[in-house]
Design an enzyme around this catalytic site. Sequence first.
Site, PDB file in Angstrom:
ATOM      1  N   GLY A  39      81.941  24.748  26.928  1.00 23.26           N
ATOM      2  CA  GLY A  39      82.886  25.495  27.757  1.00 23.26           C
ATOM      3  C   GLY A  39      82.331  25.668  29.148  1.00 23.26           C
ATOM      4  O   GLY A  39      81.484  24.888  29.603  1.00 23.26           O
ATOM      5  N   SER A  40      82.772  26.713  29.810  1.00 20.61           N
ATOM      6  CA  SER A  40      82.405  26.894  31.220  1.00 20.61           C
ATOM      7  C   SER A  40      80.977  27.432  31.358  1.00 20.61           C
ATOM      8  O   SER A  40      80.426  28.030  30.421  1.00 20.61           O
ATOM      9  CB  SER A  40      83.383  27.880  31.869  1.00 20.61           C
ATOM     10  OG  SER A  40      83.267  29.129  31.231  1.00 20.61           O
ATOM     11  N   CYS A  87      85.309  17.386  31.359  1.00 22.21           N
ATOM     12  CA  CYS A  87      84.010  17.836  31.862  1.00 22.21           C
ATOM     13  C   CYS A  87      83.329  16.744  32.675  1.00 22.21           C
ATOM     14  O   CYS A  87      82.718  17.024  33.702  1.00 22.21           O
ATOM     15  CB  CYS A  87      83.120  18.287  30.705  1.00 22.21           C
ATOM     16  SG  CYS A  87      82.891  17.032  29.436  1.00 22.21           S
ATOM     17  N   TRP A  92      89.474  23.782  25.032  1.00 21.36           N
ATOM     18  CA  TRP A  92      90.801  23.246  24.706  1.00 21.36           C
ATOM     19  C   TRP A  92      91.015  21.833  25.217  1.00 21.36           C
ATOM     20  O   TRP A  92      91.990  21.193  24.865  1.00 21.36           O
ATOM     21  CB  TRP A  92      91.868  24.158  25.357  1.00 21.36           C
ATOM     22  CG  TRP A  92      91.492  24.528  26.772  1.00 21.36           C
ATOM     23  CD1 TRP A  92      90.828  25.661  27.163  1.00 21.36           C
ATOM     24  CD2 TRP A  92      91.679  23.761  27.964  1.00 21.36           C
ATOM     25  NE1 TRP A  92      90.599  25.644  28.525  1.00 21.36           N
ATOM     26  CE2 TRP A  92      91.120  24.490  29.043  1.00 21.36           C
ATOM     27  CE3 TRP A  92      92.282  22.528  28.238  1.00 21.36           C
ATOM     28  CZ2 TRP A  92      91.126  24.026  30.362  1.00 21.36           C
ATOM     29  CZ3 TRP A  92      92.288  22.060  29.545  1.00 21.36           C
ATOM     30  CH2 TRP A  92      91.716  22.807  30.594  1.00 21.36           C
ATOM     31  N   ASN A  93      90.130  21.313  26.083  1.00 25.95           N
ATOM     32  CA  ASN A  93      90.501  20.071  26.784  1.00 25.95           C
ATOM     33  C   ASN A  93      90.420  18.826  25.894  1.00 25.95           C
ATOM     34  O   ASN A  93      91.205  17.902  26.051  1.00 25.95           O
ATOM     35  CB  ASN A  93      89.703  19.905  28.081  1.00 25.95           C
ATOM     36  CG  ASN A  93      88.217  19.858  27.885  1.00 25.95           C
ATOM     37  OD1 ASN A  93      87.686  20.406  26.920  1.00 25.95           O
ATOM     38  ND2 ASN A  93      87.514  19.217  28.787  1.00 25.95           N
ATOM     39  N   GLU A 121      76.982  22.895  26.199  1.00 31.93           N
ATOM     40  CA  GLU A 121      77.600  21.778  26.936  1.00 31.93           C
ATOM     41  C   GLU A 121      78.553  22.410  27.935  1.00 31.93           C
ATOM     42  O   GLU A 121      79.619  22.895  27.558  1.00 31.93           O
ATOM     43  CB  GLU A 121      78.363  20.848  25.974  1.00 31.93           C
ATOM     44  CG  GLU A 121      77.509  20.196  24.899  1.00 31.93           C
ATOM     45  CD  GLU A 121      76.445  19.272  25.465  1.00 31.93           C
ATOM     46  OE1 GLU A 121      76.619  18.782  26.592  1.00 31.93           O
ATOM     47  OE2 GLU A 121      75.433  19.056  24.781  1.00 31.93           O
ATOM     48  N   LEU A 122      78.160  22.432  29.208  1.00 33.14           N
ATOM     49  CA  LEU A 122      78.903  23.219  30.196  1.00 33.14           C
ATOM     50  C   LEU A 122      79.604  22.324  31.223  1.00 33.14           C
ATOM     51  O   LEU A 122      79.759  21.130  31.007  1.00 33.14           O
ATOM     52  CB  LEU A 122      77.946  24.222  30.851  1.00 33.14           C
ATOM     53  CG  LEU A 122      77.117  25.054  29.857  1.00 33.14           C
ATOM     54  CD1 LEU A 122      76.184  26.010  30.586  1.00 33.14           C
ATOM     55  CD2 LEU A 122      78.009  25.811  28.878  1.00 33.14           C
ATOM     56  N   GLU A 140      83.167  23.433  40.214  1.00 36.83           N
ATOM     57  CA  GLU A 140      83.782  22.422  39.355  1.00 36.83           C
ATOM     58  C   GLU A 140      85.292  22.439  39.603  1.00 36.83           C
ATOM     59  O   GLU A 140      85.911  23.508  39.575  1.00 36.83           O
ATOM     60  CB  GLU A 140      83.511  22.739  37.875  1.00 36.83           C
ATOM     61  CG  GLU A 140      84.177  21.734  36.958  1.00 36.83           C
ATOM     62  CD  GLU A 140      83.960  22.035  35.473  1.00 36.83           C
ATOM     63  OE1 GLU A 140      83.976  23.215  35.087  1.00 36.83           O
ATOM     64  OE2 GLU A 140      83.778  21.067  34.716  1.00 36.83           O
TER      65      GLU A 140
HETATM   66  P1  NAD Z   1      85.657  28.792  28.505  1.00 39.34           P
HETATM   67  O1  NAD Z   1      84.243  29.043  28.819  1.00 39.34           O
HETATM   68  O2  NAD Z   1      86.686  29.662  29.143  1.00 39.34           O
HETATM   69  O3  NAD Z   1      85.923  28.924  26.922  1.00 39.34           O
HETATM   70  C1  NAD Z   1      85.216  28.140  25.988  1.00 39.34           C
HETATM   71  C2  NAD Z   1      85.240  28.839  24.636  1.00 39.34           C
HETATM   72  O4  NAD Z   1      84.455  30.033  24.720  1.00 39.34           O
HETATM   73  C3  NAD Z   1      86.628  29.294  24.188  1.00 39.34           C
HETATM   74  O5  NAD Z   1      86.750  29.066  22.813  1.00 39.34           O
HETATM   75  C4  NAD Z   1      86.615  30.787  24.512  1.00 39.34           C
HETATM   76  O6  NAD Z   1      87.501  31.539  23.719  1.00 39.34           O
HETATM   77  C5  NAD Z   1      85.178  31.144  24.186  1.00 39.34           C
HETATM   78  N1  NAD Z   1      84.656  32.364  24.816  1.00 39.34           N
HETATM   79  C6  NAD Z   1      85.103  33.024  25.904  1.00 39.34           C
HETATM   80  N2  NAD Z   1      84.321  34.092  26.168  1.00 39.34           N
HETATM   81  C7  NAD Z   1      83.338  34.113  25.217  1.00 39.34           C
HETATM   82  C8  NAD Z   1      82.214  34.961  24.964  1.00 39.34           C
HETATM   83  N3  NAD Z   1      81.929  36.000  25.743  1.00 39.34           N
HETATM   84  N4  NAD Z   1      81.414  34.657  23.920  1.00 39.34           N
HETATM   85  C9  NAD Z   1      81.658  33.583  23.134  1.00 39.34           C
HETATM   86  N5  NAD Z   1      82.719  32.751  23.318  1.00 39.34           N
HETATM   87  C10 NAD Z   1      83.553  33.010  24.365  1.00 39.34           C
HETATM   88  O7  NAD Z   1      85.933  27.257  28.821  1.00 39.34           O
HETATM   89  P2  NAD Z   1      87.303  26.474  28.726  1.00 39.34           P
HETATM   90  O8  NAD Z   1      88.189  26.855  29.878  1.00 39.34           O
HETATM   91  O9  NAD Z   1      87.863  26.595  27.364  1.00 39.34           O
HETATM   92  O10 NAD Z   1      86.812  24.960  28.910  1.00 39.34           O
HETATM   93  C11 NAD Z   1      86.656  24.359  30.166  1.00 39.34           C
HETATM   94  C12 NAD Z   1      85.192  24.245  30.538  1.00 39.34           C
HETATM   95  O11 NAD Z   1      84.472  23.569  29.509  1.00 39.34           O
HETATM   96  C13 NAD Z   1      84.965  23.436  31.791  1.00 39.34           C
HETATM   97  O12 NAD Z   1      83.974  24.053  32.580  1.00 39.34           O
HETATM   98  C14 NAD Z   1      84.444  22.110  31.259  1.00 39.34           C
HETATM   99  O13 NAD Z   1      83.670  21.368  32.164  1.00 39.34           O
HETATM  100  C15 NAD Z   1      83.653  22.558  30.083  1.00 39.34           C
HETATM  101  N6  NAD Z   1      83.455  21.474  29.135  1.00 39.34           N
HETATM  102  C16 NAD Z   1      82.215  20.945  29.000  1.00 39.34           C
HETATM  103  C17 NAD Z   1      82.018  19.861  28.155  1.00 39.34           C
HETATM  104  C18 NAD Z   1      80.665  19.216  27.996  1.00 39.34           C
HETATM  105  O14 NAD Z   1      80.518  18.386  27.104  1.00 39.34           O
HETATM  106  N7  NAD Z   1      79.681  19.539  28.814  1.00 39.34           N
HETATM  107  C19 NAD Z   1      83.091  19.360  27.433  1.00 39.34           C
HETATM  108  C20 NAD Z   1      84.337  19.938  27.595  1.00 39.34           C
HETATM  109  C21 NAD Z   1      84.519  20.999  28.441  1.00 39.34           C
END
Ligand code: NAD
Length: 530
Positions: A227-228, A283, A153-154, A249-250, A379
């Site tokens: 995501g995370s 991130c 979402w960020n 991309e975490l 993080e």
């Molecule tokens: P998150 O991992 O909670 O969610 C990311 C996405 O994954 C969401 O769409 C969520 O609904 C989905 N999801 C959740 N559980 C799942 C599963 N079991 N299987 C498949 N999909 C699932 O992360 P967040 O809170 O939305 O985002 C923040 C994180 O993202 C931070 O750690 C940040 O550093 C990272 N991030 C990384 C980058 C990068 O380029 N490396 C960019 C932006 C954000």
Amino acid sequence: MTNHATEAPTGHAQPASRLPESRDPATGEVWQRYPVADEQAVRIAVARARAAQPDWAARPALMRAEVIRLFTQKLLARREEAACLVARENGKPVGEALGVDVGVTLGLADYFVGATPRFLRARWHRSSMLAAWRKRVTLVKEPYGVVGIISPWNYPMFLPLSSALPALLCGNAVVNKPSEWTPGVAELVKECLHDAGVPLDIYQVVHGAGATGAALCEEVDKVFFTGSEATGRKVAMACARRLIPCALELGGSDPALVLADANLAHAASGIAWARFSNAGQTCVAAKRVFVEASVHDEFLRLLIAAVGQLKVGPGTDDATDIGPMIRPEQRATIAAQHADAMARGAREVLRLETPPGDCYFPPTILTDVSADSRAMTDETFGPLLPVTKVRDVDEAIARANDTTLGLSASVWTGDVTRGIAVAQRLQAGSVLINDACTSAGISDVPHGGFKASGLGKVHGDLGLQECVRTKAIAVDWFQAWRQPWWFGYGPEHRAEIDAFLCAAHGSALLDRARALPKVLRLVFAPSRKV
Ligand code: NAD
């Protein structure tokens, strides 16, 4: 925005905060809910995408590029609406959403429209291996088929599009599972793509939380996940079970190293923005600052002065610099990290005022943060900044690398050559000198982390490479001659092969010359029984 969405079905098993809805973090107002795509809905979406994909892939690359070029025009025309929507769902200031979210998206689209047809063009070369001198080789880049993009979402616009645009341009169909906290932005992006001419089944959005994302991993041919780290590991395991590729991309815990020769005012302004823009929810934000002892106090004074001027408020207010965080649970995580640091002896040197609201966390600068504090080991995804005094550059590098994450880093110095030398010692996927945070938004700079920060890259040619599987085609033009290594073994053949190895790899010129007659016989008149 066209209103396609309907109310979420009642009685669904997901927790309330995980139902896809458009909610203003500053006020808590929910103005739209979206239906959750269950396993069956995801299966149908992917089946439709799979049926439509061959026609899309069969279009010439330049025609697909023209469609995406039109997408930039559609988005440009709706930029104000798009920025306001990002700001309202996400909490960030509208100006920031316009510059970063919309601006980076347009930059990426322009770049990939130009770069992809060139990237896909097949080029022939002759094999450089002497034994394969007859071969002409080309690499054909084919789409995977249907790719799933699971996004956070960020930066709800350019993060999914960093992979979706090159994937579409390379001939894939895309099914996006956006964050359940920013579904409205995903709908707006989908409308712009469809209005530009991307067929409805070639770009689809399925709403929902983790279960919908997990279902998508079971159907598609490749997953792009942002995501995370914790969710990334689940996605990687799901893909491993199906033996399909994924790009991850975490999270990051990016260090900023301020060296004694840095322009300290420049470093303080840059780090203030790199940590506190988007309320620290980036991130590649500068999350740990290490400052050489001789300039620590002066840098800290300048940093406090820079951050102290910032105004916290709703993203919809033009005077706001730092908005609320996205949800109360994100705020709770950063508050727990702050409390942990304070309990371990940290000192608060700045804490800004915030308006009332359950998503605001006061932007805070800490010093004397112990190395085992969660603010240093985990993080920190919010407006909290630990600043640490270090003896010298060697200690700065050691502390910077002392993390399981390795997304990006920054070095602040008056000596660029020294900065590059320091960058080479940092364990990170990208390093910026005298800037921070922006590497993830530059179209032709590959972005992707080391260590637990991910696998694979987005942006640039390396990002395009993630969207195709590469087929090598090797053509032998000399059908009159059988290959020297085919059957026909025997003492003579063995002697010829031996001579070939000496001629091809030996270092003594005379030995190579002596081997030549046998090599010529092997190549042009092999003694063949078969
Ligand atoms: P998150 O991992 O909670 O969610 C990311 C996405 O994954 C969401 O769409 C969520 O609904 C989905 N999801 C959740 N559980 C799942 C599963 N079991 N299987 C498949 N999909 C699932 O992360 P967040 O809170 O939305 O985002 C923040 C994180 O993202 C931070 O750690 C940040 O550093 C990272 N991030 C990384 C980058 C990068 O380029 N490396 C960019 C932006 C954000």
